[in-house]
Structure formats: structure tokens, C-alpha cells
Design an enzyme around this catalytic site. Structure first.
Site, PDB file in Angstrom:
ATOM      1  N   LYS A 159      44.756  25.211  45.206  1.00 55.59           N
ATOM      2  CA  LYS A 159      45.751  25.582  44.150  1.00 55.59           C
ATOM      3  C   LYS A 159      46.583  26.871  44.527  1.00 55.59           C
ATOM      4  CE  LYS A 159      46.135  27.880  40.515  1.00 55.59           C
ATOM      5  NZ  LYS A 159      47.415  28.377  40.698  1.00 55.59           N
ATOM      6  N   GLU A 196      37.622  36.862  47.441  1.00 54.87           N
ATOM      7  CA  GLU A 196      38.322  37.664  47.997  1.00 54.87           C
ATOM      8  C   GLU A 196      39.292  38.610  46.850  1.00 54.87           C
ATOM      9  OE1 GLU A 196      37.810  38.568  51.165  1.00 54.87           O
ATOM     10  OE2 GLU A 196      36.991  36.877  52.003  1.00 54.87           O
ATOM     11  N   CYS A 254      46.297  43.218  49.981  1.00 53.21           N
ATOM     12  CA  CYS A 254      45.487  43.730  49.357  1.00 53.21           C
ATOM     13  C   CYS A 254      44.662  44.872  50.172  1.00 53.21           C
ATOM     14  CB  CYS A 254      44.384  42.710  49.106  1.00 53.21           C
ATOM     15  SG  CYS A 254      43.984  41.707  50.544  1.00 53.21           S
ATOM     16  N   GLU A 285      45.067  49.017  41.063  1.00 55.85           N
ATOM     17  CA  GLU A 285      45.603  48.443  41.917  1.00 55.85           C
ATOM     18  C   GLU A 285      47.403  48.381  41.641  1.00 55.85           C
ATOM     19  OE1 GLU A 285      44.481  44.319  43.017  1.00 55.85           O
ATOM     20  OE2 GLU A 285      44.938  44.757  45.103  1.00 55.85           O
TER      21      GLU A 285
HETATM   22  P1  NAD Z   1      46.043  36.558  40.461  1.00 50.74           P
HETATM   23  O1  NAD Z   1      44.472  37.032  40.213  1.00 50.74           O
HETATM   24  O2  NAD Z   1      46.896  36.864  39.218  1.00 50.74           O
HETATM   25  O3  NAD Z   1      46.114  34.997  40.723  1.00 50.74           O
HETATM   26  C1  NAD Z   1      45.582  34.493  41.788  1.00 50.74           C
HETATM   27  C2  NAD Z   1      45.538  33.067  41.630  1.00 50.74           C
HETATM   28  O4  NAD Z   1      44.692  32.520  40.636  1.00 50.74           O
HETATM   29  C3  NAD Z   1      46.696  32.387  41.522  1.00 50.74           C
HETATM   30  O5  NAD Z   1      46.899  30.990  42.085  1.00 50.74           O
HETATM   31  C4  NAD Z   1      46.575  32.168  39.944  1.00 50.74           C
HETATM   32  O6  NAD Z   1      47.475  30.942  39.361  1.00 50.74           O
HETATM   33  C5  NAD Z   1      45.247  31.902  39.744  1.00 50.74           C
HETATM   34  N1  NAD Z   1      44.801  32.003  38.408  1.00 50.74           N
HETATM   35  C6  NAD Z   1      45.051  32.746  37.454  1.00 50.74           C
HETATM   36  N2  NAD Z   1      44.338  32.696  36.191  1.00 50.74           N
HETATM   37  C7  NAD Z   1      43.343  31.902  36.562  1.00 50.74           C
HETATM   38  C8  NAD Z   1      42.325  31.181  35.788  1.00 50.74           C
HETATM   39  N3  NAD Z   1      41.983  31.594  34.780  1.00 50.74           N
HETATM   40  N4  NAD Z   1      41.500  30.502  36.677  1.00 50.74           N
HETATM   41  C9  NAD Z   1      41.585  29.885  38.023  1.00 50.74           C
HETATM   42  N5  NAD Z   1      42.774  30.551  38.653  1.00 50.74           N
HETATM   43  C10 NAD Z   1      43.607  31.407  37.912  1.00 50.74           C
HETATM   44  O7  NAD Z   1      46.394  37.343  41.713  1.00 50.74           O
HETATM   45  P2  NAD Z   1      47.894  37.522  42.326  1.00 50.74           P
HETATM   46  O8  NAD Z   1      48.630  38.278  41.406  1.00 50.74           O
HETATM   47  O9  NAD Z   1      48.580  35.940  42.658  1.00 50.74           O
HETATM   48  O10 NAD Z   1      47.685  38.109  43.750  1.00 50.74           O
HETATM   49  C11 NAD Z   1      47.659  39.497  43.771  1.00 50.74           C
HETATM   50  C12 NAD Z   1      46.103  40.053  43.758  1.00 50.74           C
HETATM   51  O11 NAD Z   1      45.038  39.131  45.008  1.00 50.74           O
HETATM   52  C13 NAD Z   1      45.813  41.295  44.229  1.00 50.74           C
HETATM   53  O12 NAD Z   1      44.748  41.803  42.996  1.00 50.74           O
HETATM   54  C14 NAD Z   1      45.414  41.358  45.589  1.00 50.74           C
HETATM   55  O13 NAD Z   1      44.442  42.433  46.041  1.00 50.74           O
HETATM   56  C15 NAD Z   1      44.422  40.039  45.793  1.00 50.74           C
HETATM   57  N6  NAD Z   1      44.383  39.681  47.085  1.00 50.74           N
HETATM   58  C16 NAD Z   1      43.339  39.804  47.662  1.00 50.74           C
HETATM   59  C17 NAD Z   1      42.940  39.512  49.030  1.00 50.74           C
HETATM   60  C18 NAD Z   1      41.615  39.853  49.672  1.00 50.74           C
HETATM   61  O14 NAD Z   1      41.645  38.952  50.619  1.00 50.74           O
HETATM   62  N7  NAD Z   1      40.886  40.489  49.359  1.00 50.74           N
HETATM   63  C19 NAD Z   1      44.130  39.089  49.634  1.00 50.74           C
HETATM   64  C20 NAD Z   1      45.241  38.823  48.943  1.00 50.74           C
HETATM   65  C21 NAD Z   1      45.612  38.940  47.782  1.00 50.74           C
END
Ligand code: NAD
Length: 503
Positions: free
Chosen positions: A178, A253, A287, A391
Site C-alpha cells: 500500500k 523503517e 529520512c 522531524e
Molecule cells: P506516514 O507515516 O504519514 O505514512 C506512511 C504510510 O503509512 C502511508 O502509506 C500512509 O498512508 C500509511 N498510514 C498512515 N496511517 C496509517 C495507519 N493508521 N495504518 C497503516 N498505515 C497508515 O509517513 P509519510 O508522511 O508518508 O512519510 C514521511 C515519513 O517517513 C518520515 O517520518 C520519514 O522519516 C519516514 N521515512 C523513513 C524511511 C526510513 O528508511 N527509515 C524512509 C523514508 C521515509
């Protein structure tokens, strides 16, 4: 097959693209607000259908030889290579990232990942046999975990799809991904490329849906054996709770707040260029981006001046223009969130450059319709302030001074996160100490950002656990089974005494 034909819908289930039955949703280009695609989100019934397809495909794919899986992944690398320009164009349209970055980083990185996992698929092995008990021969089988449910973020949609899908299927699992609802298009292209490469229907499925509905339904689904998630720490906690309730394997992650530690013997020019590149890559929506520079006092003023000078020369503008260094952020909502961090910081820190939404690009073009934010340099913030601890996920760098090496390393470790960090020094002992003492899944020395398919990526502390890329990721996506053969052929074994005594 034209991978960019999204007209058929934003769900990819059992090798077929289909419409979602949920809410209509617009994929918006943050450079100008135009609609890239109009999609319908997945309902929970579509998530069920995707999981059923992955489950049906599992026995056949798990039984495919490593050689057959490797051939399919090599074909996938070729399909992705042919589609490279389309992938870069669509990635730029849905995220706003400069096409130069999409073309030179996202797309080749993804192709290289596919080629790497083609090789890795043939190097999966269990431990060789041994007669450890004297009465048995033991060996270890390495087996796929089952159906993987994966949830990915919007910052590197194509690469995140690759990081989740490739190790899972190289190891013989099937997957339902997803993607973030803001940016599903290149994940759909990736899934279609898998079909084009001859990967059987149902091995790779993509459902475009909202996190709270489709995402939660996927990670809680009883037929999903493993959950791999990349995103924020807050959502990661929720995903982990749901997965734990089902006793599923999890791989998380999460967020980061990477420190960038400059010791007083560092090459200043290298550190300044490194900080600018590492804080602005992908608009800082990375990230591992450099977010907190700690600079030893003798170099502090020159470092701040050097970064400010280079920030002022950054070309902000249309992401499709190959000269553009910094495009818009992913959405207006996210841009406003970044701007609000900086506005709150004005009360307790100094905004040296940036911090104002730009009206014009480097070549005079009107930027007012886009979600732009300029490179922003902040100083004089306290270590416990929000701009240092939180962040921001935008083109914002905060610089703080330090005096002793002990202090610099302590400050570097002083956030809940532990994804990545860098140390800048020409002293071998200092660099070795920094690599030992900084608690992060990756520590660079005299560089910050590069990644490579052969090496693991993953966090310490609140940045999560588990590894993407590299042979280590295959440990996440496989389970080991101990197989034990009796070698005595006797009916009454020695150990039976514990039950029968001498009878
Ligand atoms: P987010 O956590 O808002 O969303 C990530 C994903 O989770 C999306 O697909 C979203 O639809 C889904 N999601 C949201 N609520 C959910 C729930 N209750 N249950 C299941 N899925 C749900 O993150 P974002 O804003 O899309 O991305 C930015 C974040 O991702 C930053 O915190 C960044 O640091 C992190 N990130 C981490 C890495 C890593 O490798 N550690 C890499 C890229 C991004």
C-alpha cells in the site's frame, strides 16, 4: 505494455489493473496544483482481494527455483531500464522532486536494486548439516515468511516500492504493497513492470488506499504473515500494535533526525558542500537528510557563513527544468507544516537565510501556485528545542556549536532517533570513535547520504528496526527452520528414559 496507462485504475491485483470502489482521490502535482491523475481509493474488500491473490500465488512462487526468481528479477531490471524516462517523469509529477534527482538517483537506484536482488536470490542458504546431538543430523532450511503486507511513504515512492517488493519476492514471498495515497503512480508502474517481466500474477499487488482504512486493514489481515512499514514513527507505532496483535513479524523503517558532526580538523569546504547537499536532497524530505549540524567552535562561524552563501545560490524552481536544484515539497499541507516549524522557531532561534515562501524561481518564473519552500538555515536554537528535536522533513538545517569531542558526540545522540549520521574529520581516531559511539544504523565519514544496494539501511532507537537492501534484508523476509533427522534407527531412544524410566 504502457506502464503509464493509469486510466484503468489505481489497484493492481492478480496481474490486473482495476478501479477502486472507495473515495475518489486526486494525485496533485505540487509544482502547480494540476491534477496528475484522478483515482478511486481501495476499499477493505479490495485489500481482501489483493491478499487473496497474494495467498493464491504463494505456493508456486515459493517453490520456484532461486534461478527462476533471479531470471525474473533480471528481466524486471531490463523492463525498468526501458521505462526509465517515464518513471522519472511520473515520479517528478507526483512528488515535485527535481527531474535531475529522479533521473540520476531514484530510477538508477531502483534498477540497481532489481539487479542486486536477482543475484541475492541465488545466494539464500541455510546452515549446512551437523551431528550436534550424536543421535541426529540437523540442518537449517531458509523459507519465505508468506504473504507480506507492506506500507510505504511518499518521499521516494519508486525506491520505497523497490525496497519493499524486491527482497520479499527474491526470497519467495508474495506481497501486497500500500503506497502513500499522495504518490501511488510509480508503485503501480513497478507492479506492472513485474508482470511484463513474467513474474506470475498475484506475486506483486498494489492497493492504493488511505492509511487509516486500507493500511490498517492490510496490516491486521489474518492472512498477512509479515508487515514491513516505512513512514513516520507515530504511524509505525500504530502499525506495530496492530501487527503484534496478530503475532506478525514486523519490519519498521521510521523517522530520522540525522546529526552532521564537524570536528575542528575537518576539511571545511567539504563539510559545507556536504551539509548543503545532504540537507537539500529531495527537498530535505529524506529520512537520512542532514538536519542538525554540530560544528566545533573554531569552525562554527565559517561553516554558518559557507552554508548561507551556498543556500543563497540554490536554484529553486520548476522540477521539470534540469537546472533546478530544489523543487516544491510534496504537498501544500506538508509545505505549511514545514513553514510552521520555522515560524515557531523564530521565537527562540535565528533564521539566518530562507524561511519565506518564495514567489519567484531562480529564472523569474511564478512559483505562487506551487508548494515551494526555500533552503532555510537556523542557528541559536537550544538542543531541547522543537527545531532540533522534531522531524521537520523539509529543506531546513539547524547549526549548533560544540566545544569538546565528548560534547559533540553526546549532542549527536541526543534525540529519540537513530537512523543515520555523519562525522567530518581528518583524524582517524576521531572518526573511529564517532563511528563507534554514534547510535545510528548508518554512520558516514566525510560524506552524508550515499546508499548502495549491497549495504543495509535501517534504524536504531525510535527510527525502527530491520534492514532494507543488502543481503541483510533477506533475513527479514525469511524464516529459518530446524530439521532434525534421527540417525540411530532404534525404537527406544536414550532420551525416552525421561518418560519411561528403565521400563
Ligand atoms: P506516514 O507515516 O504519514 O505514512 C506512511 C504510510 O503509512 C502511508 O502509506 C500512509 O498512508 C500509511 N498510514 C498512515 N496511517 C496509517 C495507519 N493508521 N495504518 C497503516 N498505515 C497508515 O509517513 P509519510 O508522511 O508518508 O512519510 C514521511 C515519513 O517517513 C518520515 O517520518 C520519514 O522519516 C519516514 N521515512 C523513513 C524511511 C526510513 O528508511 N527509515 C524512509 C523514508 C521515509
Amino acid at each position: 505494455m504502457d506502464l503509464t496507462d493509469f486510466g484503468a485504475g489505481a489497484q493492481y491485483i492478480a496481474g490486473r489493473q482495476s478501479r477502486g470502489n472507495g473515495e475518489p482521490f486526486q494525485i496533485v502535482n505540487p509544482a502547480d496544483g494540476s491534477v496528475v491523475e484522478q483515482v478511486a481509493l481501495a476499499t477493505t474488500a479490495e485489500v481482501d482481494a489483493a491478499v487473496a491473490a497474494a495467498r493464491a500465488a504463494l505456493p508456486g512462487w515459493a517453490a520456484a527455483t532461486p534461478g527462476a526468481r533471479a531470471e525474473a528479477l533480471n528481466r524486471l531490471a531490463a523492463v525498468l531500464t526501458r521505462a526509465g524516462d517515464d518513471l522519472a517523469r511520473v515520479e517528478t509529477a507526483q512528488t515535485g522532486k527535481p527531474v535531475r534527482l529522479a533521473t540520476e538517483f531514484d530510477v538508477p537506484g531502483t534498477i540497481d536494486n532489481a539487479a542486486f536482488f536477482a543475484g541475492a536470490a541465488r545466494n539464500l542458504e541455510g546452515k549446512a548439516a551437523g551431528e550436534y546431538s550424536g543421535d541426529h543430523t540437523s540442518y537449517v532450511r531458509r523459507e519465505p515468511v508468506g504473504v507480506v503486507g507492506s506500507v510505504s511513504p511518499w518521499n521516494y515512492p519508486l525506491q520505497m516500492a523497490a525496497w519493499k517488493i524486491l527482497p520479499a519476492i527474491a526470497a519467495g514471498n508474495t506481497i501486497v504493497l500500500k503506497p502513500a495515497e499522495l504518490t501511488p503512480l510509480t508503485s503501480l508502474m513497478f507492479a506492472r513492470a513485474c508482470t511484463e517481466a513474467g513474474i506470475p500474477d498475484g506475486v506483486v499487488n498494489v492497493v492504493t488506499g488511505a492509511g487509516r482504512t486500507a493500511g490498517e486493514h492490510l496490516v491486521s489481515h489474518p492472512d498477512v504473515a509479515m508487515v514491513s512499514f516505512t513512514g513516520s514513527t507515530a504511524v509505525g507505532r500504530r502499525v506495530a500494535e496492530l501487527a503484534v496483535a496478530g503475532v506478525k513479524r514486523t519490519h519498521l523503517e521510521l523517522g530520522g533526525k540525522a546529526p552532521f558532526v564537524v570536528f575542528d580538523d575537518a576539511d571545511l569546504d567539504a563539510a559545507v558542500h556536504g551539509a548543503v547537499a545532504a540537507s537539500l536532497i529531495n527537498g530535505g524530505q529524506d529520512c537520512t537528510a542532514a538536519t542538525r549540524a554540530y560544528v566545533q567552535r573554531p569552525l562554527y562561524d565559517a561553516f554558518v557563513a559557507g552554508v548561507a552563501e551556498l543556500y543563497a545560490a540554490v536554484r529553486v524552481g520548476d522540477p521539470l527544468d534540469p537546472r533546478t536544484d530544489l523543487g516544491p515539497l510534496v504537498s501544500y499541507t506538508h509545505r505549511d507544516r514545514v513553514a510552521a516549524f520555522v515560524e515557531r522557531a523564530r521565537a527562540y532561534a535565528t533564521v539566518v537565510t530562507g524561511g519565506r515562501i518564495p514567489a519567484r524561481g531562480h529564472d523569474g518564473t511564478d512559483l505562487t501556485r506551487g508548494a515551494y519552500y526555500p533552503p532555510t538555515l537556523v542557528t541559536d536554537a537550544a538542543q531541547d528545542s522543537e527545531i532540533v528535536q522534531g522531524e521537520v522533513f523539509g529543506p531546513v538545517l539547524v547549526v549548533l556549536p560544540f566545544d569538546t569531542d565528548d560534547q559533540g558526540l553526546r549532542l549527536a545522540n541526543d534525540t529519540p532517533y537513530g537512523l543515520a549520521a555523519s562525522a567530518w574529520t581528518t583524524n582517524v581516531h576521531r572518526s573511529l570513535r564517532a563511528t563507534r559511539e554514534i547510535a545510528a544504523g548508518c554512520v558516514w565519514v566525510n560524506d552524508h547520504i550515499p546508499i548502495i544496494s549491497e549495504m543495509p539501511h535501517g534504524g536504531y532507537k525510535a527510527s525502527g528496526y530491520g534492514k532494507d537492501m543488502s543481503q541483510y534484508s533477506l533475513d527479514e523476509y525469511t524464516q529459518v527452520k530446524h530439521v532434525m533427522f534421527d540417525t540411530t534407527a532404534v525404537a527406544r531412544k536414550d532420551w525416552h528414559r525421561t518418560v519411561f524410566g528403565d521400563r
